[in-house]
Design a protein around this motif. Structure first.
Motif, PDB file in Angstrom:
ATOM      1  N   THR A  70     -14.299 -14.517  19.253  1.00  0.00           N
ATOM      2  CA  THR A  70     -13.265 -14.784  19.775  1.00  0.00           C
ATOM      3  C   THR A  70     -12.811 -15.900  20.256  1.00  0.00           C
ATOM      4  O   THR A  70     -13.971 -17.084  20.335  1.00  0.00           O
ATOM      5  N   GLY A  71     -11.792 -16.518  20.996  1.00  0.00           N
ATOM      6  CA  GLY A  71     -11.563 -17.763  21.561  1.00  0.00           C
ATOM      7  C   GLY A  71     -10.895 -17.696  22.848  1.00  0.00           C
ATOM      8  O   GLY A  71     -10.543 -16.849  23.202  1.00  0.00           O
ATOM      9  N   LEU A  72     -11.021 -19.138  23.278  1.00  0.00           N
ATOM     10  CA  LEU A  72     -10.542 -19.219  24.816  1.00  0.00           C
ATOM     11  C   LEU A  72     -10.058 -20.544  24.750  1.00  0.00           C
ATOM     12  O   LEU A  72     -10.492 -21.496  24.053  1.00  0.00           O
ATOM     13  N   MET A  73      -8.906 -20.504  25.352  1.00  0.00           N
ATOM     14  CA  MET A  73      -7.776 -21.947  25.378  1.00  0.00           C
ATOM     15  C   MET A  73      -8.212 -22.574  26.723  1.00  0.00           C
ATOM     16  O   MET A  73      -8.206 -22.075  27.820  1.00  0.00           O
ATOM     17  N   VAL A 102     -14.841 -19.621  19.906  1.00  0.00           N
ATOM     18  CA  VAL A 102     -14.098 -20.804  19.738  1.00  0.00           C
ATOM     19  C   VAL A 102     -13.366 -21.403  20.839  1.00  0.00           C
ATOM     20  O   VAL A 102     -12.539 -20.405  21.647  1.00  0.00           O
ATOM     21  N   ALA A 104     -10.475 -23.145  22.164  1.00  0.00           N
ATOM     22  CA  ALA A 104      -9.140 -23.443  21.352  1.00  0.00           C
ATOM     23  C   ALA A 104      -8.480 -24.895  21.934  1.00  0.00           C
ATOM     24  O   ALA A 104      -7.362 -24.927  22.631  1.00  0.00           O
ATOM     25  N   GLU A 107      -5.078 -26.169  20.438  1.00  0.00           N
ATOM     26  CA  GLU A 107      -4.038 -25.409  20.999  1.00  0.00           C
ATOM     27  C   GLU A 107      -3.831 -25.636  22.161  1.00  0.00           C
ATOM     28  O   GLU A 107      -2.511 -26.090  22.581  1.00  0.00           O
ATOM     29  N   GLN A 146     -12.149 -26.357  18.066  1.00  0.00           N
ATOM     30  CA  GLN A 146     -11.157 -26.333  16.902  1.00  0.00           C
ATOM     31  C   GLN A 146     -11.005 -27.764  16.220  1.00  0.00           C
ATOM     32  O   GLN A 146     -10.704 -27.702  15.201  1.00  0.00           O
ATOM     33  N   GLN A 187      -5.677 -20.623  14.176  1.00  0.00           N
ATOM     34  CA  GLN A 187      -6.160 -19.450  14.695  1.00  0.00           C
ATOM     35  C   GLN A 187      -6.381 -18.666  13.567  1.00  0.00           C
ATOM     36  O   GLN A 187      -7.421 -17.637  13.545  1.00  0.00           O
ATOM     37  N   ASP A 190      -9.541 -19.313  12.223  1.00  0.00           N
ATOM     38  CA  ASP A 190     -10.792 -18.953  13.133  1.00  0.00           C
ATOM     39  C   ASP A 190     -11.117 -17.653  12.759  1.00  0.00           C
ATOM     40  O   ASP A 190     -12.359 -17.257  12.974  1.00  0.00           O
ATOM     41  N   VAL A 191     -10.138 -16.549  12.874  1.00  0.00           N
ATOM     42  CA  VAL A 191     -10.626 -15.210  12.696  1.00  0.00           C
ATOM     43  C   VAL A 191     -11.033 -14.782  11.335  1.00  0.00           C
ATOM     44  O   VAL A 191     -11.298 -13.599  11.075  1.00  0.00           O
ATOM     45  N   VAL A 207     -12.471  -9.170  16.631  1.00  0.00           N
ATOM     46  CA  VAL A 207     -12.101 -10.200  17.145  1.00  0.00           C
ATOM     47  C   VAL A 207     -11.549  -9.399  18.643  1.00  0.00           C
ATOM     48  O   VAL A 207     -10.613  -8.771  18.573  1.00  0.00           O
ATOM     49  N   GLN A 213      -2.577 -11.566  22.034  1.00  0.00           N
ATOM     50  CA  GLN A 213      -3.034 -12.330  20.885  1.00  0.00           C
ATOM     51  C   GLN A 213      -2.749 -11.345  19.641  1.00  0.00           C
ATOM     52  O   GLN A 213      -3.065 -12.045  18.534  1.00  0.00           O
ATOM     53  N   HIS A 216      -1.111 -13.128  16.169  1.00  0.00           N
ATOM     54  CA  HIS A 216      -2.034 -13.916  15.508  1.00  0.00           C
ATOM     55  C   HIS A 216      -2.877 -13.029  14.455  1.00  0.00           C
ATOM     56  O   HIS A 216      -2.937 -13.311  13.276  1.00  0.00           O
TER      57      HIS A 216
HETATM   58  N1  TRP Z   1      -5.040 -18.498  21.484  1.00  0.00           N
HETATM   59  C1  TRP Z   1      -6.184 -18.036  22.090  1.00  0.00           C
HETATM   60  C2  TRP Z   1      -5.659 -18.309  23.498  1.00  0.00           C
HETATM   61  O1  TRP Z   1      -4.703 -18.418  23.841  1.00  0.00           O
HETATM   62  C3  TRP Z   1      -7.431 -18.825  21.892  1.00  0.00           C
HETATM   63  C4  TRP Z   1      -7.759 -18.645  20.304  1.00  0.00           C
HETATM   64  C5  TRP Z   1      -7.825 -19.467  19.443  1.00  0.00           C
HETATM   65  C6  TRP Z   1      -8.243 -17.469  19.940  1.00  0.00           C
HETATM   66  N2  TRP Z   1      -8.460 -18.964  18.252  1.00  0.00           N
HETATM   67  C7  TRP Z   1      -8.815 -17.811  18.757  1.00  0.00           C
HETATM   68  C8  TRP Z   1      -8.773 -16.020  20.211  1.00  0.00           C
HETATM   69  C9  TRP Z   1      -9.618 -16.696  17.836  1.00  0.00           C
HETATM   70  C10 TRP Z   1      -9.239 -15.316  19.779  1.00  0.00           C
HETATM   71  C11 TRP Z   1      -9.886 -15.612  18.164  1.00  0.00           C
HETATM   72  O2  TRP Z   1      -6.609 -18.174  24.499  1.00  0.00           O
END
Ligand code: TRP
Ligand code: SF4
Length: 366
Positions: A70-73, A102, A104, A107, A146, A187, A190-191, A207, A213, A216
């Protein structure tokens, strides 16, 4: 009517059920029986939806190569809403599943327009550090920025751009400037990149994300199908509800009064709980007579999402609210007490975790 989710917007999603009908997200309830020891987010309906979780779980049970990503901005301070994502990662890591996180930063820089240095600093000191303090094992977790990946990751981003049209992006997101297009393509990779044989050839990536989200993920699933020649596989996903902001809006770092940050002082945290929007009635007399409305209460949400893990205990609290036998003042005092105890403990861990986060040397050099 056309329904669109804006992953960068300030709107909060109110009707989660609509996402089932409209976008084909499946109710999480239907896969719950597959799981021996579900997380309380799963049993309490906080995680409410999924795509292909059953497929992911079957592969995991068959000892196939699967992972969580998963990702965090890094757009501000880390708050209790972010904690929900990490709690899920810790749960899966404890089951022995590989975990990737990840940050981000591309982003946050492009879309949120945060200065580069700040993004990197927040990424390490707030996001990676809090994730470690919340229990992710820094030796077993792969964190990456990223903008600081393997060149082959960028190669994949360039390659998938060939099979995505502007029309299809605009159907999903509305009008998009280049910064958002690049964030979206990043993204998508990423996934999916972990399913490529150059990156481990995982059979399925799950994810866990907030419901905003999903656009995406929908795109990533389509792109993976189109690029099966590349060996990319569509991600599975789960969706959790957002925490309501303490003021009733979206919980957001940009409105400090809406969120409890994991670095809040005792005084700040107490103050926020006492000011939080509740489901209480206009007068004490009325509340004793009619009972409170925990389903509309941000303090109850704090209990249910974070402060009380025991279901019987939570049920007792719910009942005494409903019956009007406990009023909001007392209820808030109890919440503040539990929260402060938790924050103190967390902040002790955080000091150490910040050193570890720094020592991982994840940061891009500019
Ligand atoms: N867009 C996500 C956010 O705003 C961050 C993110 C980037 C993300 N890559 C990802 C989340 C991959 C899940 C998987 O927080
Ligand atoms: Fe919320 Fe507690 Fe008041 Fe019920 S008693 S409305 S749960 S603050």
């Amino acid at each position: 009517m056309e329904l669109r989710i804006d992953p960068w917007g300030q709107e909060t999603i109110k009707e989660y059920e609509k996402l089932f009908e409209y976008f084909g997200i499946r109710p999480f309830k239907e896969v719950l029986p597959l799981i021996d020891k579900p997380h309380y987010y799963m049993t309490r309906g906080v995680i409410f939806g999924h795509r292909d979780f059953d497929k992911f779980w079957r592969l995991y049970k068959d000892n196939k190569k699967v992972a969580i990503l998963t990702g965090l901005m890094p757009s501000g301070k880390f708050h209790m809403g972010h904690k929900m994502v990490i709690d899920q990662l810790v749960y899966y890591q404890n089951l022995g599943i590989d975990v990737y996180v990840v940050i981000a930063d591309a982003e946050a820089y492009a879309v949120r327009k945060i200065p580069r240095k700040e993004v990197i600093e927040i990424g390490i000191n707030e996001y990676v550090a809090n994730a470690i303090a919340l229990g992710l094992d820094p030796k077993k977790t792969v964190f990456y920025f990223q903008t600081n990946q393997d060149p082959r990751y960028y190669r994949l981003i360039q390659m998938i751009s060939r099979k995505i049209t502007l029309n299809e992006l605009e159907a999903i997101y509305g009008e998009l400037e280049p910064s958002k297009i690049i964030s979206v393509l990043t993204q998508v990779i990423d996934v999916t990149f972990l399913t490529h044989k150059q990156f481990g050839g995982y059979e399925c990536i799950l994810v866990p994300v907030g419901a905003d989200q999903d656009p995406h993920l929908r795109l990533a699933r389509d792109v993976a199908e189109r690029f099966s020649e590349l060996g990319l596989k569509p991600p599975a996903s789960t969706y959790h509800r957002f925490m309501t902001g303490l003021d009733g809006g979206k919980m957001s770092s940009s409105r400090p009064e809406s969120a409890i940050f994991l670095t809040d002082s005792i005084k700040e945290a107490k103050h926020k709980v006492f000011k939080a929007l509740t489901g209480g009635r206009a007068t004490a007399e009325e509340q004793r007579r009619l009972g409170g409305q925990p389903e509309k209460c941000t303090v109850f949400e704090l209990y249910a999402y974070h402060l009380i893990q025991n279901d019987n205990e939570l049920k007792k609290l719910y009942d005494s609210c409903k019956l009007g036998s406990m009023l909001c003042g007392e209820c808030k005092r109890r919440a503040a007490e539990l929260l402060i105890k938790w924050l103190k403990d967390h902040q002790e861990k955080l000091a150490k975790a910040r050193e570890i986060a720094k020592s991982l040397q994840l940061e891009p050099d500019f």
